[in-house]
Design a protein around this motif. Structure first.
Motif, PDB file in Angstrom:
ATOM      1  N   GLU A  60      -7.092   1.009 -15.623  1.00 46.69           N
ATOM      2  CA  GLU A  60      -6.614   1.570 -16.670  1.00 46.69           C
ATOM      3  C   GLU A  60      -5.474   2.784 -16.257  1.00 46.69           C
ATOM      4  OE1 GLU A  60      -7.202   1.785 -19.944  1.00 46.69           O
ATOM      5  OE2 GLU A  60      -8.260  -0.082 -19.378  1.00 46.69           O
ATOM      6  N   ASN A  61      -5.657   3.421 -15.161  1.00 43.42           N
ATOM      7  CA  ASN A  61      -4.367   4.477 -14.776  1.00 43.42           C
ATOM      8  C   ASN A  61      -3.113   3.650 -14.372  1.00 43.42           C
ATOM      9  OD1 ASN A  61      -6.065   6.580 -14.862  1.00 43.42           O
ATOM     10  ND2 ASN A  61      -6.537   6.592 -12.571  1.00 43.42           N
ATOM     11  N   TYR A  62      -3.344   2.490 -13.863  1.00 42.93           N
ATOM     12  CA  TYR A  62      -2.084   1.664 -13.607  1.00 42.93           C
ATOM     13  C   TYR A  62      -1.551   1.261 -14.845  1.00 42.93           C
ATOM     14  CZ  TYR A  62       0.444  -2.666 -12.534  1.00 42.93           C
ATOM     15  OH  TYR A  62       1.220  -3.668 -12.553  1.00 42.93           O
ATOM     16  N   LYS A  63      -2.221   0.815 -15.868  1.00 48.04           N
ATOM     17  CA  LYS A  63      -1.723   0.358 -17.160  1.00 48.04           C
ATOM     18  C   LYS A  63      -0.775   1.769 -17.839  1.00 48.04           C
ATOM     19  CE  LYS A  63      -4.911  -1.160 -19.794  1.00 48.04           C
ATOM     20  NZ  LYS A  63      -5.808  -2.030 -20.687  1.00 48.04           N
ATOM     21  N   LYS A  64      -1.366   2.858 -17.770  1.00 50.34           N
ATOM     22  CA  LYS A  64      -0.848   3.944 -18.330  1.00 50.34           C
ATOM     23  C   LYS A  64       0.601   4.339 -17.522  1.00 50.34           C
ATOM     24  CE  LYS A  64      -4.991   6.300 -19.875  1.00 50.34           C
ATOM     25  NZ  LYS A  64      -6.235   7.247 -19.636  1.00 50.34           N
ATOM     26  N   ARG A  65       0.208   4.245 -16.109  1.00 50.09           N
ATOM     27  CA  ARG A  65       1.490   4.602 -15.537  1.00 50.09           C
ATOM     28  C   ARG A  65       2.934   3.680 -15.676  1.00 50.09           C
ATOM     29  NH1 ARG A  65      -0.921   4.618 -10.634  1.00 50.09           N
ATOM     30  NH2 ARG A  65      -0.404   2.527 -10.256  1.00 50.09           N
ATOM     31  N   THR A  66       2.264   2.323 -15.723  1.00 51.42           N
ATOM     32  CA  THR A  66       3.473   1.513 -16.039  1.00 51.42           C
ATOM     33  C   THR A  66       3.904   1.708 -17.384  1.00 51.42           C
ATOM     34  OG1 THR A  66       1.883  -0.323 -16.576  1.00 51.42           O
ATOM     35  CG2 THR A  66       2.763  -0.210 -14.336  1.00 51.42           C
ATOM     36  N   ALA A  67       3.209   1.878 -18.338  1.00 51.63           N
ATOM     37  CA  ALA A  67       3.724   2.208 -19.738  1.00 51.63           C
ATOM     38  C   ALA A  67       4.660   3.372 -19.823  1.00 51.63           C
ATOM     39  CB  ALA A  67       2.567   2.461 -20.626  1.00 51.63           C
ATOM     40  N   LYS A  68       4.178   4.393 -18.980  1.00 52.49           N
ATOM     41  CA  LYS A  68       5.104   5.456 -18.823  1.00 52.49           C
ATOM     42  C   LYS A  68       6.374   5.350 -18.461  1.00 52.49           C
ATOM     43  CE  LYS A  68       5.194  10.137 -17.084  1.00 52.49           C
ATOM     44  NZ  LYS A  68       4.543  11.113 -16.065  1.00 52.49           N
ATOM     45  N   GLU A  69       6.168   4.654 -17.367  1.00 56.38           N
ATOM     46  CA  GLU A  69       7.698   3.927 -16.587  1.00 56.38           C
ATOM     47  C   GLU A  69       8.406   3.274 -17.336  1.00 56.38           C
ATOM     48  OE1 GLU A  69       6.345   2.284 -12.847  1.00 56.38           O
ATOM     49  OE2 GLU A  69       5.592   4.484 -12.141  1.00 56.38           O
ATOM     50  N   ARG A  70       7.902   2.406 -18.009  1.00 53.35           N
ATOM     51  CA  ARG A  70       8.731   1.381 -19.120  1.00 53.35           C
ATOM     52  C   ARG A  70       9.417   2.491 -20.188  1.00 53.35           C
ATOM     53  NH1 ARG A  70       5.086  -2.488 -19.426  1.00 53.35           N
ATOM     54  NH2 ARG A  70       3.884  -1.481 -21.140  1.00 53.35           N
ATOM     55  N   ASN A  71       8.623   3.269 -20.689  1.00 56.13           N
ATOM     56  CA  ASN A  71       9.065   3.871 -21.682  1.00 56.13           C
ATOM     57  C   ASN A  71      10.383   4.940 -21.102  1.00 56.13           C
ATOM     58  OD1 ASN A  71       7.513   3.345 -23.789  1.00 56.13           O
ATOM     59  ND2 ASN A  71       5.995   4.846 -23.381  1.00 56.13           N
ATOM     60  N   GLU A  72      10.232   5.225 -19.841  1.00 54.11           N
ATOM     61  CA  GLU A  72      11.030   6.214 -19.365  1.00 54.11           C
ATOM     62  C   GLU A  72      12.505   5.386 -19.007  1.00 54.11           C
ATOM     63  OE1 GLU A  72       9.808   8.437 -16.059  1.00 54.11           O
ATOM     64  OE2 GLU A  72       8.585   9.875 -16.977  1.00 54.11           O
ATOM     65  N   PHE A  73      12.019   4.013 -18.958  1.00 52.38           N
ATOM     66  CA  PHE A  73      13.339   3.348 -18.623  1.00 52.38           C
ATOM     67  C   PHE A  73      13.876   3.154 -19.584  1.00 52.38           C
ATOM     68  CE2 PHE A  73      15.060  -1.122 -18.554  1.00 52.38           C
ATOM     69  CZ  PHE A  73      15.749  -0.801 -17.341  1.00 52.38           C
ATOM     70  N   PHE A  74      13.462   2.900 -20.834  1.00 47.25           N
ATOM     71  CA  PHE A  74      14.060   2.458 -22.017  1.00 47.25           C
ATOM     72  C   PHE A  74      14.871   3.754 -22.605  1.00 47.25           C
ATOM     73  CE2 PHE A  74      11.104  -1.261 -22.425  1.00 47.25           C
ATOM     74  CZ  PHE A  74      11.906  -2.014 -22.582  1.00 47.25           C
ATOM     75  N   LEU A  75      14.020   4.974 -22.311  1.00 49.03           N
ATOM     76  CA  LEU A  75      14.917   6.162 -22.830  1.00 49.03           C
ATOM     77  C   LEU A  75      16.137   6.366 -22.006  1.00 49.03           C
ATOM     78  CD1 LEU A  75      11.980   8.919 -23.315  1.00 49.03           C
ATOM     79  CD2 LEU A  75      13.534   7.878 -25.029  1.00 49.03           C
ATOM     80  N   TYR A  76      16.131   6.249 -20.736  1.00 46.59           N
ATOM     81  CA  TYR A  76      17.014   6.596 -19.885  1.00 46.59           C
ATOM     82  C   TYR A  76      18.215   5.356 -19.508  1.00 46.59           C
ATOM     83  CZ  TYR A  76      14.732  11.099 -19.956  1.00 46.59           C
ATOM     84  OH  TYR A  76      14.146  12.099 -20.455  1.00 46.59           O
ATOM     85  N   ALA A  77      17.793   4.051 -20.075  1.00 47.07           N
ATOM     86  CA  ALA A  77      18.623   3.031 -19.456  1.00 47.07           C
ATOM     87  C   ALA A  77      20.088   3.092 -19.775  1.00 47.07           C
ATOM     88  CB  ALA A  77      18.067   1.809 -20.218  1.00 47.07           C
ATOM     89  N   ASN A  78      20.385   3.746 -20.862  1.00 45.06           N
ATOM     90  CA  ASN A  78      21.894   4.153 -21.218  1.00 45.06           C
ATOM     91  C   ASN A  78      22.624   5.328 -20.458  1.00 45.06           C
ATOM     92  OD1 ASN A  78      20.527   5.843 -22.938  1.00 45.06           O
ATOM     93  ND2 ASN A  78      21.424   4.856 -24.888  1.00 45.06           N
ATOM     94  N   GLN A  79      21.759   5.752 -19.752  1.00 43.29           N
ATOM     95  CA  GLN A  79      22.338   7.177 -19.207  1.00 43.29           C
ATOM     96  C   GLN A  79      23.802   7.100 -18.488  1.00 43.29           C
ATOM     97  OE1 GLN A  79      19.615   8.977 -16.486  1.00 43.29           O
ATOM     98  NE2 GLN A  79      21.105  10.165 -15.589  1.00 43.29           N
ATOM     99  N   ASP A  80      23.839   6.014 -17.740  1.00 40.91           N
ATOM    100  CA  ASP A  80      25.527   5.877 -17.060  1.00 40.91           C
ATOM    101  C   ASP A  80      26.399   5.670 -18.143  1.00 40.91           C
ATOM    102  OD1 ASP A  80      24.292   5.920 -14.667  1.00 40.91           O
ATOM    103  OD2 ASP A  80      24.062   3.756 -14.482  1.00 40.91           O
TER     104      ASP A  80
END
Length: 184
Positions: A60-80
């Motif tokens: 469950e912790n792994y699922k939460k952590r990967t979901a958070k990382e995925r959300n952060e990736f989408f939020l900051y994907a266009n940073q460059d």
């Protein structure tokens, strides 16, 4: 009848013990010791249940952590891309200043329209300017001190005297610090 069977078994054990050799007696004693040392089924079940619960919690912790990382990736994907667009915004602001000084009114309106469109699109994607005014306190998390000058007045000591370059945030992350001059 059942009691008879149990009594018969006990009687057989007693007769076996009386007629058994010392090796057999020792072997029986070792088997009894091993039986006592072996964990019971309840203990094994409790141990396996504990392992299962821990494994489930870890998953469950792994699922939460990967979901958070995925959300952060989408939020900051266009940073460059956003960082590269900051130069264009700066150029528009400089052009607007110059056009307002000595330019044609129609040119100013056209450039301002394009500038507002670009700024609105970037704002929709999460870009926010860092609001700073002369006289504000210096914040290391938001500002970058370019230089220090003697404070023009006592109330501007250790405060922002001038803003050199605007800073921006992408969602909650600073992507360009506001470059400021500090009063000393």
């Amino acid at each position: 009848m059942i009691e008879n069977n149990n009594n018969d078994k006990d009687l057989e054990k007693d007769t076996l013990n009386e007629t058994s050799t010392p090796e057999e007696t020792q072997r029986q004693a070792e088997e009894e010791n091993l039986a006592e040392e072996k964990p019971s089924l309840e203990e094994l079940l409790a141990e396996e249940k504990d392992r299962y619960i821990r494994l489930y919690a870890e998953f469950e912790n792994y699922k939460k952590r990967t979901a958070k990382e995925r959300n952060e990736f989408f939020l900051y994907a266009n940073q460059d891309m956003m960082i590269s667009m900051l130069g264009v915004l700066d150029d528009f602001e400089r052009a607007l200043k110059e056009l307002s000084k000595n330019g044609n009114e129609n040119d100013l309106k056209g450039v301002e329209l394009i500038y507002q469109k670009l700024k609105n699109k970037l704002t929709e994607k999460g870009l926010k300017p860092i609001e700073v005014n002369p006289g504000d306190s210096f914040d290391v998390d938001l500002h970058e001190a370019i230089t220090q000058i003697p404070a023009p007045s006592d109330d501007l000591k250790n405060k922002i005297v001038d803003i050199i370059e605007k800073g921006y945030m992408l969602h909650d992350k600073v992507i360009r610090f506001t470059k400021v001059v500090i009063g000393q």
